[in-house]
Design a protein around this motif. Structure first.
Motif, PDB file in Angstrom:
ATOM      1  N   LYS A  67       0.815  -1.225   0.000  1.00  0.00           N
ATOM      2  CA  LYS A  67       0.000   0.000   0.000  1.00  0.00           C
ATOM      3  C   LYS A  67       0.847   1.273   0.000  1.00  0.00           C
ATOM      4  CE  LYS A  67      -4.404  -0.902   2.188  1.00  0.00           C
ATOM      5  NZ  LYS A  67      -5.153  -0.159   1.294  1.00  0.00           N
ATOM      6  N   ASN A  68       2.180   1.058   0.012  1.00  0.00           N
ATOM      7  CA  ASN A  68       3.096   2.198   0.010  1.00  0.00           C
ATOM      8  C   ASN A  68       2.949   3.083   1.246  1.00  0.00           C
ATOM      9  OD1 ASN A  68       5.229   3.187  -1.298  1.00  0.00           O
ATOM     10  ND2 ASN A  68       4.102   4.333  -2.862  1.00  0.00           N
ATOM     11  N   ILE A  69       2.711   2.426   2.386  1.00  0.00           N
ATOM     12  CA  ILE A  69       2.592   3.179   3.647  1.00  0.00           C
ATOM     13  C   ILE A  69       3.501   2.569   4.715  1.00  0.00           C
ATOM     14  CG2 ILE A  69       0.300   4.206   3.324  1.00  0.00           C
ATOM     15  CD1 ILE A  69      -0.865   1.798   4.896  1.00  0.00           C
ATOM     16  N   LYS A  70       4.660   2.020   4.232  1.00  0.00           N
ATOM     17  CA  LYS A  70       5.576   1.396   5.197  1.00  0.00           C
ATOM     18  C   LYS A  70       6.432   2.478   5.858  1.00  0.00           C
ATOM     19  CE  LYS A  70       8.719  -2.521   5.625  1.00  0.00           C
ATOM     20  NZ  LYS A  70       9.489  -3.544   4.933  1.00  0.00           N
ATOM     21  N   THR A  71       5.773   3.262   6.684  1.00  0.00           N
ATOM     22  CA  THR A  71       6.459   4.356   7.366  1.00  0.00           C
ATOM     23  C   THR A  71       7.060   3.838   8.666  1.00  0.00           C
ATOM     24  OG1 THR A  71       4.437   4.865   8.545  1.00  0.00           O
ATOM     25  CG2 THR A  71       4.809   6.056   6.480  1.00  0.00           C
ATOM     26  N   LYS A  72       7.959   4.616   9.230  1.00  0.00           N
ATOM     27  CA  LYS A  72       8.577   4.274  10.523  1.00  0.00           C
ATOM     28  C   LYS A  72       7.502   4.000  11.569  1.00  0.00           C
ATOM     29  CE  LYS A  72      13.101   6.026  11.713  1.00  0.00           C
ATOM     30  NZ  LYS A  72      13.873   7.221  11.982  1.00  0.00           N
ATOM     31  N   GLU A  73       6.518   4.881  11.569  1.00  0.00           N
ATOM     32  CA  GLU A  73       5.444   4.796  12.553  1.00  0.00           C
ATOM     33  C   GLU A  73       4.639   3.493  12.382  1.00  0.00           C
ATOM     34  OE1 GLU A  73       2.530   7.798  11.923  1.00  0.00           O
ATOM     35  OE2 GLU A  73       1.376   7.144  13.677  1.00  0.00           O
TER      36      GLU A  73
ATOM     37  N   ILE B  81       5.678   0.730  10.913  1.00  0.00           N
ATOM     38  CA  ILE B  81       6.531  -0.427  11.244  1.00  0.00           C
ATOM     39  C   ILE B  81       6.536  -0.602  12.767  1.00  0.00           C
ATOM     40  CG2 ILE B  81       8.896  -1.356  11.202  1.00  0.00           C
ATOM     41  CD1 ILE B  81       9.292   0.206   8.553  1.00  0.00           C
ATOM     42  N   GLU B  82       6.627   0.501  13.459  1.00  0.00           N
ATOM     43  CA  GLU B  82       6.634   0.455  14.926  1.00  0.00           C
ATOM     44  C   GLU B  82       5.323  -0.145  15.445  1.00  0.00           C
ATOM     45  OE1 GLU B  82       8.748   0.326  17.842  1.00  0.00           O
ATOM     46  OE2 GLU B  82       9.685   1.072  15.994  1.00  0.00           O
ATOM     47  N   TYR B  83       4.230   0.274  14.832  1.00  0.00           N
ATOM     48  CA  TYR B  83       2.906  -0.245  15.215  1.00  0.00           C
ATOM     49  C   TYR B  83       2.846  -1.766  14.985  1.00  0.00           C
ATOM     50  CZ  TYR B  83      -2.166  -1.015  14.992  1.00  0.00           C
ATOM     51  OH  TYR B  83      -3.430  -1.497  15.181  1.00  0.00           O
TER      52      TYR B  83
ATOM     53  N   GLN C  99       4.777  -3.551  17.554  1.00  0.00           N
ATOM     54  CA  GLN C  99       4.005  -3.562  18.808  1.00  0.00           C
ATOM     55  C   GLN C  99       2.975  -4.690  18.795  1.00  0.00           C
ATOM     56  OE1 GLN C  99       1.675  -0.078  19.864  1.00  0.00           O
ATOM     57  NE2 GLN C  99       3.619   1.032  20.006  1.00  0.00           N
ATOM     58  N   LEU C 100       2.307  -4.852  17.633  1.00  0.00           N
ATOM     59  CA  LEU C 100       1.316  -5.934  17.518  1.00  0.00           C
ATOM     60  C   LEU C 100       2.005  -7.289  17.707  1.00  0.00           C
ATOM     61  CD1 LEU C 100      -0.835  -4.749  14.452  1.00  0.00           C
ATOM     62  CD2 LEU C 100      -1.619  -4.963  16.805  1.00  0.00           C
ATOM     63  N   LEU C 101       3.170  -7.457  17.059  1.00  0.00           N
ATOM     64  CA  LEU C 101       3.904  -8.729  17.179  1.00  0.00           C
ATOM     65  C   LEU C 101       4.265  -8.979  18.643  1.00  0.00           C
ATOM     66  CD1 LEU C 101       6.190  -8.463  14.008  1.00  0.00           C
ATOM     67  CD2 LEU C 101       4.421 -10.189  14.372  1.00  0.00           C
ATOM     68  N   GLU C 102       4.652  -7.915  19.314  1.00  0.00           N
ATOM     69  CA  GLU C 102       5.040  -8.040  20.709  1.00  0.00           C
ATOM     70  C   GLU C 102       3.824  -8.393  21.578  1.00  0.00           C
ATOM     71  OE1 GLU C 102       7.655  -4.853  21.745  1.00  0.00           O
ATOM     72  OE2 GLU C 102       7.386  -5.230  23.893  1.00  0.00           O
ATOM     73  N   THR C 103       2.743  -7.642  21.359  1.00  0.00           N
ATOM     74  CA  THR C 103       1.525  -7.882  22.155  1.00  0.00           C
ATOM     75  C   THR C 103       1.033  -9.315  22.001  1.00  0.00           C
ATOM     76  OG1 THR C 103       0.908  -5.601  21.735  1.00  0.00           O
ATOM     77  CG2 THR C 103      -0.819  -7.009  22.594  1.00  0.00           C
TER      78      THR C 103
ATOM     79  N   THR D  15      -2.666  -8.249   8.429  1.00  0.00           N
ATOM     80  CA  THR D  15      -3.939  -7.640   8.036  1.00  0.00           C
ATOM     81  C   THR D  15      -4.266  -6.433   8.925  1.00  0.00           C
ATOM     82  OG1 THR D  15      -4.593  -9.890   7.497  1.00  0.00           O
ATOM     83  CG2 THR D  15      -6.312  -8.253   7.443  1.00  0.00           C
ATOM     84  N   LEU D  16      -3.914  -6.542  10.222  1.00  0.00           N
ATOM     85  CA  LEU D  16      -4.204  -5.446  11.155  1.00  0.00           C
ATOM     86  C   LEU D  16      -3.250  -4.262  10.981  1.00  0.00           C
ATOM     87  CD1 LEU D  16      -4.788  -7.465  14.466  1.00  0.00           C
ATOM     88  CD2 LEU D  16      -6.514  -6.201  13.187  1.00  0.00           C
ATOM     89  N   ALA D  17      -2.045  -4.549  10.460  1.00  0.00           N
ATOM     90  CA  ALA D  17      -0.989  -3.525  10.380  1.00  0.00           C
ATOM     91  C   ALA D  17      -1.412  -2.316   9.542  1.00  0.00           C
ATOM     92  CB  ALA D  17       0.289  -4.136   9.824  1.00  0.00           C
ATOM     93  N   ILE D  18      -2.296  -2.536   8.589  1.00  0.00           N
ATOM     94  CA  ILE D  18      -2.730  -1.417   7.730  1.00  0.00           C
ATOM     95  C   ILE D  18      -3.867  -0.608   8.380  1.00  0.00           C
ATOM     96  CG2 ILE D  18      -2.001  -2.559   5.571  1.00  0.00           C
ATOM     97  CD1 ILE D  18      -5.045  -3.173   5.112  1.00  0.00           C
ATOM     98  N   LYS D  19      -4.158  -0.943   9.632  1.00  0.00           N
ATOM     99  CA  LYS D  19      -5.215  -0.259  10.404  1.00  0.00           C
ATOM    100  C   LYS D  19      -6.552  -0.226   9.644  1.00  0.00           C
ATOM    101  CE  LYS D  19      -1.902   2.501  12.947  1.00  0.00           C
ATOM    102  NZ  LYS D  19      -1.141   3.741  12.997  1.00  0.00           N
ATOM    103  N   PRO D  20      -7.070  -1.399   9.350  1.00  0.00           N
ATOM    104  CA  PRO D  20      -8.321  -1.433   8.585  1.00  0.00           C
ATOM    105  C   PRO D  20      -9.533  -0.992   9.405  1.00  0.00           C
ATOM    106  CG  PRO D  20      -7.730  -3.636   9.299  1.00  0.00           C
ATOM    107  CD  PRO D  20      -6.598  -2.738   9.725  1.00  0.00           C
TER     108      PRO D  20
END
Ligand SMILES: Nc1ncnc2c1ncn2[C@@H]1O[C@H](COP(=O)(O)OP(=O)(O)OP(=O)(O)O)[C@@H](O)[C@H]1O
Ligand SMILES: [Mg+2]
Length: 247
Positions: A100-106, A108-110, A113-117, A144-149
């Motif tokens: 989606k061309n939205i692989k921003t630092k923010e 990636i961090e999110y 965080q999901l992987l950690e949680t 699927t969640l990473a793109i904040k659907p």
């Protein structure tokens, strides 16, 4: 109850060299904000067709899909969605962002965080072959969640897993969906899965698929789906759905 999507008289006919296939006929369905709704019906009745239209990957032949948010973001987990074995878990989980061309630092961090949680912190830089089936499924959901659907579409997310993993991972997935407060449409062949995971279940007729009936599932203690199976009303709903499904 707010509707996140309103599907009105949606029809879909596939035109192929061999003729036409009427997959969906006048689908009418409102998706409530924050709910988990299950869709159940015979093989070939048009369930995946419906999801691919909601995911904007395909178009209906006629009818309308209204949304309060014009450009709603869809997280679509396909039937047999697989991880790429040559990518690390983090790269797999951020693949949707990349596409989606939205692989921003923010973002990636999110994702981290999901992987950690969800218990995958130590596997971020490992490859899918070091994960169990259930863990892979969690990564696919995080991707699927990473793109904040705004809405999650899950097409038979557990169909490849053995029964024990399936019960286990459906508890995890349920927890993730509820914690992340995602409106979710889940397709399943499994009546028990629908009853234990969903707030409502819509039954489709044989092809051409229409919505035959929608049931509210009112069970206590829904926090852990695998435990819901011991609720005495579980079998009441199970029977209700079983009787209604076209055989
Ligand atoms: N791209 C396509 N071209 C032509 N026909 C198609 C296409 N995709 C699906 N169909 C047909 O449309 C009907 C509905 O298919 P769909 O995949 O939506 O069913 P389904 O309910 O998801 O089935 P299953 O439970 O087996 O996954 C089927 O008869 C199928 O053969
Ligand atoms: Mg399908």
């Amino acid at each position: 109850m707010n509707n996140i999507l309103e599907i009105k008289d949606l029809c879909k006919t596939y035109y192929t060299k061999l003729g036409c296939v009427e997959a969906l006929r006048n689908i009418n369905l409102n998706i409530h904000d924050g709910e988990i709704i299950g869709i159940i019906g015979n093989s070939g009745c048009g369930k995946s067709t419906l999801l691919s239209i909601l995911a904007k990957l395909d178009e209906g032949t006629s009818g309308d899909i209204k949304s309060e948010k014009k450009d709603y973001v869809v997280g679509y987990m396909l039937q047999n969605d697989a991880l790429f074995p040559w990518l690390t878990i983090l790269d797999n989980a951020t693949l949707g962002l990349k596409i989606k061309n939205i692989k921003t630092k923010e973002n990636i961090e999110y994702t981290k965080q999901l992987l950690e949680t969800y218990g995958l912190k130590d596997f971020m830089y490992k490859y899918p072959n070091s994960l169990s089936g259930g863990m892979k499924q969690r990564v696919a959901l995080i991707r699927t969640l990473a793109i904040k659907p705004d809405i999650l579409l899950l097409d038979e997310p557990f169909s490849k897993l053995d029964l024990i993993t399936r019960l286990d991972i459906s508890d995890d997935v349920y927890k993730m969906i509820k914690q992340e407060k995602k409106t979710t449409i889940i397709i399943s062949h499994d009546i028990g899965e629908c009853v234990s995971l969903c707030d409502r279940v819509a039954i489709m007729t044989k092809r051409p698929g229409t919505i035959k009936k929608i049931y509210d599932i009112n069970l206590l203690n829904k926090d852990i789906p695998s435990k819901v199976r011991t609720d005495e009303k579980f079998y009441y709903y199970y029977d209700l759905l079983w009787k209604e499904i076209d055989k």
